[in-house]
Motif scaffolding. Structure first.
Motif, mmCIF file in Angstrom:
data_model
loop_
_atom_site.group_PDB
_atom_site.id
_atom_site.type_symbol
_atom_site.label_atom_id
_atom_site.label_comp_id
_atom_site.label_asym_id
_atom_site.label_seq_id
_atom_site.Cartn_x
_atom_site.Cartn_y
_atom_site.Cartn_z
ATOM 1 N N ASP A 113 30.127 17.696 77.724
ATOM 2 C CA ASP A 113 30.909 18.927 77.542
ATOM 3 C C ASP A 113 30.283 19.855 76.503
ATOM 4 O OD1 ASP A 113 31.499 17.514 75.242
ATOM 5 O OD2 ASP A 113 33.666 17.439 75.574
ATOM 6 N N HIS A 114 29.242 19.399 75.829
ATOM 7 C CA HIS A 114 28.493 20.257 74.893
ATOM 8 C C HIS A 114 27.475 21.117 75.636
ATOM 9 C CE1 HIS A 114 26.312 21.524 71.295
ATOM 10 N NE2 HIS A 114 25.207 21.014 71.800
ATOM 11 N N ILE A 115 27.028 20.669 76.797
ATOM 12 C CA ILE A 115 25.956 21.380 77.510
ATOM 13 C C ILE A 115 26.422 21.947 78.855
ATOM 14 C CG2 ILE A 115 24.191 19.993 76.371
ATOM 15 C CD1 ILE A 115 23.866 18.440 78.998
ATOM 16 N N ILE B 16 24.693 13.194 85.465
ATOM 17 C CA ILE B 16 24.008 13.896 84.377
ATOM 18 C C ILE B 16 24.046 13.051 83.108
ATOM 19 C CG2 ILE B 16 24.180 15.895 82.829
ATOM 20 C CD1 ILE B 16 24.862 17.577 85.265
ATOM 21 N N ALA B 17 25.160 12.396 82.850
ATOM 22 C CA ALA B 17 25.248 11.504 81.687
ATOM 23 C C ALA B 17 24.215 10.379 81.793
ATOM 24 C CB ALA B 17 26.653 10.933 81.566
ATOM 25 N N ARG B 18 24.017 9.834 83.004
ATOM 26 C CA ARG B 18 23.000 8.792 83.196
ATOM 27 C C ARG B 18 21.595 9.343 82.966
ATOM 28 N NH1 ARG B 18 26.572 7.162 87.432
ATOM 29 N NH2 ARG B 18 25.462 8.474 88.940
ATOM 30 N N ALA C 112 19.546 22.866 76.020
ATOM 31 C CA ALA C 112 21.008 22.864 76.027
ATOM 32 C C ALA C 112 21.555 22.135 74.799
ATOM 33 C CB ALA C 112 21.522 22.214 77.303
ATOM 34 N N ASP C 113 20.945 21.021 74.456
ATOM 35 C CA ASP C 113 21.367 20.269 73.274
ATOM 36 C C ASP C 113 21.203 21.094 72.005
ATOM 37 O OD1 ASP C 113 22.172 18.077 71.693
ATOM 38 O OD2 ASP C 113 20.088 17.454 71.421
ATOM 39 N N THR D 92 23.204 26.837 78.582
ATOM 40 C CA THR D 92 24.451 26.239 79.056
ATOM 41 C C THR D 92 24.376 26.092 80.572
ATOM 42 O OG1 THR D 92 25.728 27.209 77.255
ATOM 43 C CG2 THR D 92 26.959 26.452 79.185
ATOM 44 N N ILE D 93 24.726 24.914 81.060
ATOM 45 C CA ILE D 93 24.752 24.640 82.497
ATOM 46 C C ILE D 93 26.096 25.081 83.044
ATOM 47 C CG2 ILE D 93 24.618 22.827 84.244
ATOM 48 C CD1 ILE D 93 22.949 21.216 82.139
ATOM 49 N N LEU D 94 26.075 25.877 84.122
ATOM 50 C CA LEU D 94 27.277 26.524 84.632
ATOM 51 C C LEU D 94 27.778 25.974 85.963
ATOM 52 C CD1 LEU D 94 26.135 30.200 83.956
ATOM 53 C CD2 LEU D 94 27.733 28.884 82.555
ATOM 54 N N ALA D 95 26.882 25.503 86.807
ATOM 55 C CA ALA D 95 27.271 25.081 88.156
ATOM 56 C C ALA D 95 26.160 24.235 88.754
ATOM 57 C CB ALA D 95 27.538 26.292 89.048
ATOM 58 N N GLY D 96 26.481 23.575 89.859
ATOM 59 C CA GLY D 96 25.516 22.727 90.516
ATOM 60 C C GLY D 96 24.619 23.479 91.474
ATOM 61 N N GLN D 97 23.507 22.847 91.793
ATOM 62 C CA GLN D 97 22.595 23.298 92.831
ATOM 63 C C GLN D 97 22.423 22.117 93.782
ATOM 64 O OE1 GLN D 97 18.577 22.923 92.454
ATOM 65 N NE2 GLN D 97 17.908 24.911 93.240
#
Length: 320
Positions: free
Chosen positions: A311-313, A291-293, A81-82, A87-92
């Motif tokens: 917000d980049h990924i 996710i940031a952590r 992703a970086d 691209t991450i779109l939604a949670g699981q």
């Protein structure tokens, strides 16, 4: 470019695509969306492709071998992703206090030999599929929760789940953190003992839906249709966790059970799903703060080159 995506010359035919998952209850929203016709209603003919480790799902999505991935977030996924490839779109699934989660398992012989409490496991070899997998992060967070230095963990990687299971059963490693149904099958077989769900010790965003960034740019209508159908499956699945006595729950559990436990009778399979389904946000929203952590932890442990802005990924604009 996209081996998994085939559009036809006739407008009334379905778009064929592939979605990569592991055969876990947390993949339930995908199973339900397929079984209930939500994908077909969105104009999609979805083939489910099963994998043995989450990092390989991310690699397959980035390369176009599959069109979407719905599985655990890993260092591999974050690196792709970086680099602008995923691209991450939604949670699981999420690990959340008060709900079932991945289980902390100890080899039975080791347990009977005295490794019978969380405090005692950290000096013992820990098994996982691949470095940078969710269980790698979980083991470190579990150590932190017990005020144990995580750099003292003895970690061994076995590349895929069958290899990890064999290592745990044989005593090559003493403990592991594994998701149902594999974890519960091992417990039922007497090979391991559970020290409880990880969710007793911490919460985090376990999994997500993602696709290649190129597909997102070139085929936004396909992405929109898939996310819409997935979100409907997610809402149905969430009833198993959030409303276990609601009328829709037995049907949802039976549907997921058929995919996860194809060898069992429907009622037994549904019961196992009801007992082990991980928490999900029914809207598909991600715990962005967690996710940031995670990104910070992976960077600190040499598994990410640098920490990308979330917000980049992450792109949740297709969620309703």
């Amino acid at each position: 470019m996209f081996l998994a995506l085939t559009t036809t010359s006739m407008a009334d035919e379905l778009v064929k695509l592939k979605v990569g998952v592991l055969r876990f209850s947390s993949s339930g929203p995908v199973f339900i969306a397929k079984d209930e016709g939500y994908f077909r209603d969105a104009g999609l003919d979805v083939e489910i492709v099963y994998f043995q480790a989450a990092p390989t799902v991310a690699a397959a999505a980035a390369s176009g071998e599959i069109t979407f991935g719905v599985t655990a977030l890993t260092a591999a996924a974050y690196n792709l992703a970086d680099a602008g490839k995923l691209t991450i779109l939604a949670g699981q699934a999420q690990e959340k206090s008060g709900h079932p989660g991945n289980l902390v398992l100890v080899n039975r012989k080791a347990f009977e030999g005295g490794i019978d409490a969380i405090k005692k496991i950290f000096a013992e070899p820990f098994g996982l599929t691949q470095l940078g997998s969710p269980s790698h992060y979980q083991a470190a967070r579990l150590a932190q929760s017990q005020e144990i230095a995580e750099d003292g963990l003895h970690i061994r990687a076995f590349q895929n789940l069958p290899n990890l299971v064999a290592a745990l059963k044989s005593g090559l490693v003493t403990w592991a953190i594994i998701a149902p149904p594999i974890a519960t099958d091992l417990i039922d077989a007497g090979a391991v003992v559970s020290l409880g769900p990880y969710s007793d010790y911490g919460s985090f965003q376990f999994g997500a839906l993602f696709t290649s960034s190129a597909l997102l740019a070139d085929e936004p209508d396909v992405v929109r249709g898939f996310v819409d159908a997935y979100q409907k499956g997610l809402e149905d699945y969430s009833a198993i966790v959030l409303e276990p006595k609601s009328p829709g729950t037995p049907k949802a559990a039976r549907t997921v059970g058929r995919y996860v436990y194809p060898e069992l009778d429907p009622e037994t399979a549904a019961g196992k799903i009801m007992a082990s389904a991980l928490y999900v946000d029914p809207t598909g929203r991600l715990d962005v703060e967690d996710i940031a952590r995670q990104l910070e932890w992976y960077k600190a442990n040499g598994l990410l080159k640098h920490v990308p802005p979330t917000d980049h990924i992450i792109d949740m604009r297709y969620l309703k």
